[in-house]
Design an enzyme around this catalytic site. Structure first.
Site, PDB file in Angstrom:
ATOM      1  N   LEU A   1       6.247   4.283  -5.994  1.00  0.00           N
ATOM      2  CA  LEU A   1       5.198   3.279  -5.875  1.00  0.00           C
ATOM      3  C   LEU A   1       4.269   3.695  -4.731  1.00  0.00           C
ATOM      4  O   LEU A   1       4.587   4.578  -3.951  1.00  0.00           O
ATOM      5  CB  LEU A   1       5.799   1.899  -5.591  1.00  0.00           C
ATOM      6  CG  LEU A   1       6.685   1.324  -6.702  1.00  0.00           C
ATOM      7  CD1 LEU A   1       7.367   0.049  -6.226  1.00  0.00           C
ATOM      8  CD2 LEU A   1       5.861   1.041  -7.958  1.00  0.00           C
ATOM      9  N   SER A   2       3.130   3.028  -4.624  1.00  0.00           N
ATOM     10  CA  SER A   2       2.196   3.434  -3.572  1.00  0.00           C
ATOM     11  C   SER A   2       2.826   3.299  -2.198  1.00  0.00           C
ATOM     12  O   SER A   2       2.529   4.094  -1.301  1.00  0.00           O
ATOM     13  CB  SER A   2       0.898   2.628  -3.659  1.00  0.00           C
ATOM     14  OG  SER A   2       1.142   1.250  -3.514  1.00  0.00           O
ATOM     15  N   GLU A   3       3.713   2.302  -1.988  1.00  0.00           N
ATOM     16  CA  GLU A   3       4.458   2.210  -0.742  1.00  0.00           C
ATOM     17  C   GLU A   3       5.853   1.652  -0.964  1.00  0.00           C
ATOM     18  O   GLU A   3       6.056   0.782  -1.824  1.00  0.00           O
ATOM     19  CB  GLU A   3       3.745   1.318   0.285  1.00  0.00           C
ATOM     20  CG  GLU A   3       3.053   2.049   1.401  1.00  0.00           C
ATOM     21  CD  GLU A   3       1.653   2.458   1.031  1.00  0.00           C
ATOM     22  OE1 GLU A   3       1.129   3.392   1.656  1.00  0.00           O
ATOM     23  OE2 GLU A   3       1.086   1.848   0.111  1.00  0.00           O
ATOM     24  N   THR A   4       6.780   2.183  -0.198  1.00  0.00           N
ATOM     25  CA  THR A   4       8.111   1.600  -0.064  1.00  0.00           C
ATOM     26  C   THR A   4       8.289   1.235   1.403  1.00  0.00           C
ATOM     27  O   THR A   4       8.054   2.060   2.296  1.00  0.00           O
ATOM     28  CB  THR A   4       9.204   2.588  -0.500  1.00  0.00           C
ATOM     29  OG1 THR A   4       9.036   2.893  -1.886  1.00  0.00           O
ATOM     30  CG2 THR A   4      10.586   2.001  -0.290  1.00  0.00           C
TER      31      THR A   4
ATOM     32  N   HIS B   1       0.009  -4.530   2.000  1.00  0.00           N
ATOM     33  CA  HIS B   1       0.711  -5.160   0.874  1.00  0.00           C
ATOM     34  C   HIS B   1       2.222  -5.021   1.011  1.00  0.00           C
ATOM     35  O   HIS B   1       2.973  -5.927   0.637  1.00  0.00           O
ATOM     36  CB  HIS B   1       0.201  -4.605  -0.463  1.00  0.00           C
ATOM     37  CG  HIS B   1       0.829  -3.342  -0.912  1.00  0.00           C
ATOM     38  ND1 HIS B   1       0.453  -2.104  -0.429  1.00  0.00           N
ATOM     39  CD2 HIS B   1       1.817  -3.099  -1.819  1.00  0.00           C
ATOM     40  CE1 HIS B   1       1.174  -1.168  -1.015  1.00  0.00           C
ATOM     41  NE2 HIS B   1       2.001  -1.735  -1.858  1.00  0.00           N
TER      42      HIS B   1
END
Length: 265
Positions: free
Chosen positions: A42-45, A73
């Site tokens: 994902l774009s961030e973890t 986010h």
């Protein structure tokens, strides 16, 4: 270890920006966190660990290929998970991060983040930034992380198809493109691109609004904004500038809860 996927800056599943949130029970290596972030893709973890000394939590964010210094986010998603899954009584959470102390406050169905402003200054853009944009622009500025570009109108912004090969050579975390909104109930709209760190287009980027809000403050002569990020998933943010901080409010919904298995540290 428990791990969750939360759609941030939305109250509907499959909207907003999905972030993975991993609740740590002990310190883990940077290499391990990067591998988990790559696995989640994902774009961030976000990796959250309660501090043993003092109050609050340690918080770090990783894209599939790199650690980032600031992420809105995934911070919103982390606060949502702590309140929803751990049933914490605190109405205000503190996060110790690479960008200093960040706070999240529970306000009914909304979560308000307290972040630093990241103001831009007008700059001379590198040629590959303009070539990759492929459209006329009104303004280009830069802060310590990103470039910000204002284009003519929402039609141009929605139709924008960047050349990511060009933009992947731009020396910045990312590229924020913005304009005034068509809708009377929205002040400005944006799209955000981060090919250098493995995310061509991010669905909803809280940290970009640390730059967008003061930019539009100067142009609209106001301190409070309603903003929409125009990705396919779209997200809504309520913003207010107070001195050198931005109060950024959004909603979130959990779409997946699971456990990490067979995970060497």
């Amino acid at each position: 270890m428990n791990i969750y996927i939360v759609d941030a800056f939305s109250n509907e599943p499959f909207r907003g920006n999905p972030a993975a949130v991993c609740l740590l029970e002990e310190e883990k290596s940077e290499q391990w966190m990067q591998q988990v972030a790559c696995e989640m893709n994902l774009s961030e973890t976000a990796f959250v660990l309660r501090r043993t000394e003092g109050d609050g939590f340690k918080l770090r964010w990783f894209t599939p290929v790199a650690e980032v210094e600031l992420c809105g986010h995934a911070t919103l998603a982390s606060a949502h998970v702590l309140w929803e899954q751990l049933a914490l009584d605190e109405q205000r959470l503190s996060f110790h991060t690479k960008s200093g102390m960040l706070h999240a406050t529970r306000q009914g169905d909304w979560i308000q983040l307290n972040f630093p402003l990241e103001q831009e200054e007008e700059c001379v853009p590198p040629p590959q930034l303009i070539v990759g944009l492929g459209e006329r622009f009104h303004y280009i500025g830069r802060n310590r992380m990103d470039y910000l570009i204002e284009v003519e109108d929402e039609g141009v912004l929605r139709a924008l198809k960047p050349n990511f090969q060009e933009w992947s050579t731009v020396k910045a975390r990312g590229i924020i493109v913005t304009c005034r909104a068509k809708r009377p109930d929205v002040d400005f709209v944006s799209r955000c691109f981060y090919p250098v760190i493995g995310v061509n287009e991010d669905p909803v980027t809280g940290s970009a609004h640390c730059c967008l809000a003061p930019y539009w403050q100067k142009r609209l002569d106001k301190n409070s904004f309603t903003a929409v990020q125009l990705s396919k998933r779209e997200g809504l943010l309520m913003l207010r500038i107070e001195n050198d901080r931005i109060l950024m409010s959004g909603q979130a919904i959990t779409t997946l809860a699971g456990k990490l298995l067979n995970m060497p540290s």
